[in-house]
Motif scaffolding. Structure first.
Motif, mmCIF file in Angstrom:
data_model
loop_
_atom_site.group_PDB
_atom_site.id
_atom_site.type_symbol
_atom_site.label_atom_id
_atom_site.label_comp_id
_atom_site.label_asym_id
_atom_site.label_seq_id
_atom_site.Cartn_x
_atom_site.Cartn_y
_atom_site.Cartn_z
ATOM 1 N N VAL A 114 2.491 0.391 1.881
ATOM 2 C CA VAL A 114 2.456 0.515 0.866
ATOM 3 C C VAL A 114 0.224 0.136 1.135
ATOM 4 O O VAL A 114 0.096 -0.628 1.985
ATOM 5 N N ARG A 115 -0.439 2.000 1.347
ATOM 6 C CA ARG A 115 -1.987 0.681 2.294
ATOM 7 C C ARG A 115 -2.762 1.192 0.453
ATOM 8 O O ARG A 115 -2.882 1.981 0.274
ATOM 9 N N MET A 116 -3.197 0.128 0.694
ATOM 10 C CA MET A 116 -4.494 0.395 -0.470
ATOM 11 C C MET A 116 -5.669 0.969 0.919
ATOM 12 O O MET A 116 -6.480 0.439 1.418
ATOM 13 N N THR A 117 -6.549 1.698 0.300
ATOM 14 C CA THR A 117 -7.339 2.911 0.572
ATOM 15 C C THR A 117 -8.773 2.332 0.633
ATOM 16 O O THR A 117 -9.120 2.581 -1.231
ATOM 17 N N GLY B 184 -4.481 0.268 -11.181
ATOM 18 C CA GLY B 184 -4.938 1.412 -10.011
ATOM 19 C C GLY B 184 -3.561 1.070 -9.255
ATOM 20 O O GLY B 184 -4.170 1.157 -8.338
ATOM 21 N N PHE B 185 -3.404 -0.423 -8.845
ATOM 22 C CA PHE B 185 -3.137 -1.031 -7.902
ATOM 23 C C PHE B 185 -1.411 -0.621 -8.276
ATOM 24 O O PHE B 185 -0.954 -0.103 -7.010
ATOM 25 N N GLU C 63 -0.460 2.116 -10.049
ATOM 26 C CA GLU C 63 -0.166 3.112 -9.586
ATOM 27 C C GLU C 63 -0.399 3.849 -8.068
ATOM 28 O O GLU C 63 0.259 4.157 -7.702
ATOM 29 N N CYS C 64 -1.172 2.655 -7.440
ATOM 30 C CA CYS C 64 -0.998 2.856 -5.787
ATOM 31 C C CYS C 64 0.692 2.772 -5.311
ATOM 32 O O CYS C 64 1.390 3.574 -4.679
ATOM 33 N N LEU C 65 1.175 1.692 -5.881
ATOM 34 C CA LEU C 65 2.427 1.563 -5.701
ATOM 35 C C LEU C 65 3.543 2.293 -6.036
ATOM 36 O O LEU C 65 4.121 3.055 -5.176
ATOM 37 N N ASP D 54 2.944 5.769 -6.707
ATOM 38 C CA ASP D 54 2.488 6.733 -5.695
ATOM 39 C C ASP D 54 3.482 6.917 -4.177
ATOM 40 O O ASP D 54 4.014 7.644 -3.871
ATOM 41 N N ASP D 55 3.722 5.541 -4.178
ATOM 42 C CA ASP D 55 3.866 5.271 -2.479
ATOM 43 C C ASP D 55 5.872 5.435 -2.736
ATOM 44 O O ASP D 55 6.362 5.996 -1.750
#
Length: 89
Positions: free
Chosen positions: A19-22, A54-55, A57-59, A61-62
């Motif tokens: 998991v990367r927060m960009t 948003g966090f 959603e990022c998870l 996506d990963d």
């Protein structure tokens, strides 16, 4: 004190989800490490409430849609949540 910043895990990369927060903006999230006797005891990741969607959603996506759906369904069941009542129209 060790100069190493990162140590490769013994498990293969297939056993992990990256998991990367960009491009985090200042004050979007904060990471706190608690070290006891030279070992990380736990890690806190604090996120402002308005950024949680948003966090998550990022998870999702990963991990991919199928795995995310399974995880969300399990969490909903364990917490007696009806996700259908929260869907967007």
């Amino acid at each position: 004190m060790s100069e190493e910043i990162f140590t490769e895990p013994e498990e293969t990369t297939e056993d992990w989800v990256d998991v990367r927060m960009t491009n985090p903006e200042e004050r979007e999230w904060d990471v706190d490490f608690v070290v006891v006797d030279g070992q990380v005891n736990y890690v806190d990741l604090r996120i402002r409430p308005e950024l949680l969607r948003g966090f998550v959603e990022c998870l999702i996506d990963d991990v991919g849609d199928d795995h995310a759906g399974s995880i969300l369904a399990d969490i909903a069941e364990e917490n007696d949540l009806n996700l259908d009542s929260h869907s967007e129209s």
